[in-house]
Design an enzyme around this catalytic site. Structure first.
Site, PDB file in Angstrom:
ATOM      1  N   LEU A  14      13.282  -1.922  -0.452  1.00 55.94           N
ATOM      2  CA  LEU A  14      14.221  -0.803  -0.320  1.00 55.94           C
ATOM      3  C   LEU A  14      13.452   0.500  -0.517  1.00 55.94           C
ATOM      4  O   LEU A  14      13.518   1.133  -1.556  1.00 55.94           O
ATOM      5  CB  LEU A  14      15.348  -0.958  -1.343  1.00 55.94           C
ATOM      6  CG  LEU A  14      16.645  -0.223  -1.046  1.00 55.94           C
ATOM      7  CD1 LEU A  14      17.224  -0.623   0.298  1.00 55.94           C
ATOM      8  CD2 LEU A  14      17.659  -0.500  -2.128  1.00 55.94           C
ATOM      9  N   HIS A  15      12.673   0.894   0.502  1.00 56.29           N
ATOM     10  CA  HIS A  15      11.862   2.107   0.410  1.00 56.29           C
ATOM     11  C   HIS A  15      12.707   3.342   0.723  1.00 56.29           C
ATOM     12  O   HIS A  15      13.913   3.239   0.969  1.00 56.29           O
ATOM     13  CB  HIS A  15      10.621   2.011   1.303  1.00 56.29           C
ATOM     14  CG  HIS A  15      10.904   1.807   2.745  1.00 56.29           C
ATOM     15  ND1 HIS A  15      11.343   2.812   3.570  1.00 56.29           N
ATOM     16  CD2 HIS A  15      10.811   0.698   3.521  1.00 56.29           C
ATOM     17  CE1 HIS A  15      11.500   2.343   4.800  1.00 56.29           C
ATOM     18  NE2 HIS A  15      11.185   1.056   4.787  1.00 56.29           N
ATOM     19  N   ALA A  16      12.112   4.512   0.736  1.00 59.74           N
ATOM     20  CA  ALA A  16      12.821   5.797   0.797  1.00 59.74           C
ATOM     21  C   ALA A  16      13.821   5.901   1.946  1.00 59.74           C
ATOM     22  O   ALA A  16      14.980   6.273   1.726  1.00 59.74           O
ATOM     23  CB  ALA A  16      11.816   6.943   0.870  1.00 59.74           C
TER      24      ALA A  16
END
Length: 87
Positions: A14-16
């Protein structure tokens, strides 16, 4: 309160950008929305909280909604998490 267990399938976790997509969708919900990771409870409407949680690929989360339209909100966010967050 309603909840559903899900697995983060995105290779990068769950990156930016993905956290931003999920947070924006959650902000449209009338209910309060959390992700539970063991003992940790993360407010989904905050991109900073989502990113700080460090949710990696393959992590099982519990997505929970409480309040007005909780069942509908859970269905919408679970569908986004299961399909829209996969690159």
């Amino acid at each position: 309160m309603v909840s559903q267990k899900l697995v983060i399938k995105n290779k990068s976790g769950l990156h930016a950008r993905l956290a931003g997509m999920l947070a924006q969708a959650a902000m449209k919900c009338k209910s309060d929305v959390w992700i539970m990771l063991g003992e940790k409870k993360v407010q989904v409407k905050s991109i900073l909280n989502l990113m700080a949680a460090g949710i990696k690929s393959g992590t099982e989360i519990e997505l929970a909604c409480e309040g007005e339209n909780e069942a509908e909100d859970l269905k919408t966010l679970a569908a986004l998490t299961e399909s829209g967050l996969v690159e």
